[in-house]
Design a protein around this motif. Structure first.
Motif, short mmCIF file in Angstrom:
data_model
loop_
_atom_site.label_atom_id
_atom_site.label_comp_id
_atom_site.label_asym_id
_atom_site.label_seq_id
_atom_site.Cartn_x
_atom_site.Cartn_y
_atom_site.Cartn_z
N UNK A 33 11.80 -62.22 27.17
CA UNK A 33 11.86 -63.66 27.40
C UNK A 33 10.59 -64.39 27.01
N UNK A 34 9.51 -63.68 26.78
CA UNK A 34 8.27 -64.33 26.38
C UNK A 34 7.21 -64.23 27.44
N UNK A 35 6.00 -64.68 27.06
CA UNK A 35 4.85 -64.59 27.96
C UNK A 35 4.71 -65.91 28.68
N UNK A 36 5.37 -66.08 29.80
CA UNK A 36 5.36 -67.35 30.50
C UNK A 36 3.98 -67.66 31.05
N UNK A 110 7.67 -61.93 16.63
CA UNK A 110 8.33 -62.95 15.83
C UNK A 110 7.52 -63.43 14.63
N UNK A 111 6.26 -63.01 14.52
CA UNK A 111 5.40 -63.49 13.44
C UNK A 111 6.00 -63.27 12.05
N UNK A 112 6.55 -62.08 11.73
CA UNK A 112 7.15 -61.90 10.40
C UNK A 112 8.34 -62.82 10.15
N UNK A 113 9.13 -63.09 11.18
CA UNK A 113 10.28 -63.98 11.03
C UNK A 113 9.84 -65.40 10.73
N UNK A 114 8.82 -65.87 11.43
CA UNK A 114 8.32 -67.22 11.19
C UNK A 114 7.78 -67.35 9.77
N UNK A 178 8.70 -72.65 20.24
CA UNK A 178 8.78 -73.25 18.91
C UNK A 178 9.50 -74.58 19.01
N UNK A 179 8.87 -75.62 18.49
CA UNK A 179 9.46 -76.96 18.45
C UNK A 179 9.63 -77.37 16.99
N UNK A 180 10.76 -77.99 16.68
CA UNK A 180 11.00 -78.49 15.33
C UNK A 180 11.01 -80.01 15.37
N UNK A 181 10.11 -80.60 14.60
CA UNK A 181 10.03 -82.06 14.49
C UNK A 181 10.77 -82.51 13.24
N UNK A 182 11.52 -83.60 13.34
CA UNK A 182 12.20 -84.13 12.17
C UNK A 182 11.19 -84.87 11.29
N UNK A 190 14.08 -77.22 20.31
CA UNK A 190 13.07 -76.41 21.00
C UNK A 190 13.65 -75.03 21.26
N UNK A 191 12.85 -74.01 21.03
CA UNK A 191 13.22 -72.63 21.37
C UNK A 191 12.19 -72.08 22.34
N UNK A 192 12.68 -71.66 23.50
CA UNK A 192 11.80 -71.08 24.52
C UNK A 192 11.99 -69.56 24.56
N UNK A 193 11.88 -68.94 23.39
CA UNK A 193 12.09 -67.50 23.30
C UNK A 193 11.57 -66.99 21.97
N UNK A 194 11.53 -65.67 21.85
CA UNK A 194 11.18 -65.03 20.60
C UNK A 194 12.29 -65.26 19.58
N UNK A 195 11.91 -65.56 18.34
CA UNK A 195 12.90 -65.92 17.33
C UNK A 195 13.04 -64.87 16.24
N UNK A 196 14.26 -64.74 15.73
CA UNK A 196 14.53 -64.03 14.49
C UNK A 196 14.69 -65.07 13.38
N UNK A 197 14.51 -64.64 12.14
CA UNK A 197 14.67 -65.57 11.03
C UNK A 197 16.05 -66.20 11.02
N UNK A 198 17.06 -65.40 11.36
CA UNK A 198 18.43 -65.94 11.34
C UNK A 198 18.68 -66.93 12.48
N UNK A 199 17.84 -66.94 13.50
CA UNK A 199 17.92 -67.96 14.55
C UNK A 199 17.36 -69.29 14.05
N UNK A 200 16.21 -69.20 13.39
CA UNK A 200 15.44 -70.39 13.04
C UNK A 200 15.89 -71.04 11.74
#
Length: 213
Positions: A33-36, A110-114, A178-182, A190-200
């Motif tokens: 779930x991440x490092x809260x 998640x660094x490689x996915x980003x 991770x936040x995405x600004x238009x 907003x994503x409050x979790x570790x991401x995969x490339x296919x998520x983002x």
């Protein structure tokens, strides 16, 4: 002497066996779930007051009129002394903000996915900007960037001061976030979790495809 007999020793062993799986379970949950940095996705200390609606980890702000703006988000460039990097450096671009720390296992995961999504999206008017937090030793954060071949800039913000620009309206208490600004630099997702490339990637593509005028 009380508490030193065979019965007491057996009881201690029994409690140890019960406690060990609980510790393991908590450790696994933290990785998933991440490092809260706060309880229930609420930042502490009175700086931020965002609470994730319904405990969601993926939050979208649609239609665009529902998206809130942020303040001026800027800070020292992690890799270049004396340089400042800012969201304003990317006018009319979608900006993916990633809050990370080299101390955070999920951030490493998640660094490689980003980086993959960054490379596949920068030709579409999409910029990435990291925000490195809670790293008192800048050289260790720099080593993270080098080791994972991160091609986009990061703000060095060990005290999380740059995140005041979010004004408590958007989450910052779970690392990674991770936040995405238009293109108008309103918060679109907003994503409050570790991401995969296919998520983002699909979310970035959708927001990048919006009106580019």
């Amino acid at each position: 002497m009380s508490g030193q007999g065979p019965e007491a020793a057996a009881e201690r062993r029994r409690r140890s066996r019960l406690f060990a799986p609980l510790v393991l379970c908590c450790a696994v949950l933290a990785v998933l779930t991440g490092c809260s940095t706060g309880k229930d996705a609420v930042a502490q200390g009175g700086t931020f007051d965002f609470v994730s609606p319904g405990g969601k980890t993926d939050i979208g702000y649609d239609p665009p009129s529902a998206r809130g703006t942020i303040g001026k988000l800027a800070g020292p460039d992690l890799m270049t002394a004396g340089k400042t990097v800012s969201v304003d450096d990317f006018p009319n671009q979608v900006v993916v903000l990633n809050v990370w720390g080299q101390w955070c296992g999920p951030c490493r995961a998640e660094a490689p996915a980003l980086e993959k999504v960054y490379e596949q999206s920068k030709g579409k008017g999409v910029a990435f900007l990291g925000i490195n937090v809670r790293d008192s030793q800048q050289d260790k954060a720099q080593d993270f960037v080098t080791s994972f071949h991160v091609g986009y800039p990061s703000i060095y913000d060990p005290e999380m001061r740059s995140l005041l620009a979010l004004g408590g309206k958007f989450p910052t208490s779970v690392i990674p976030t991770t936040l995405i600004l238009d293109r108008q630099h309103r918060v679109a997702a907003v994503f409050l979790r570790t991401l995969l490339a296919e998520d983002l990637q699909p979310v970035v593509d959708r927001i990048a495809a919006e009106d580019r005028s």
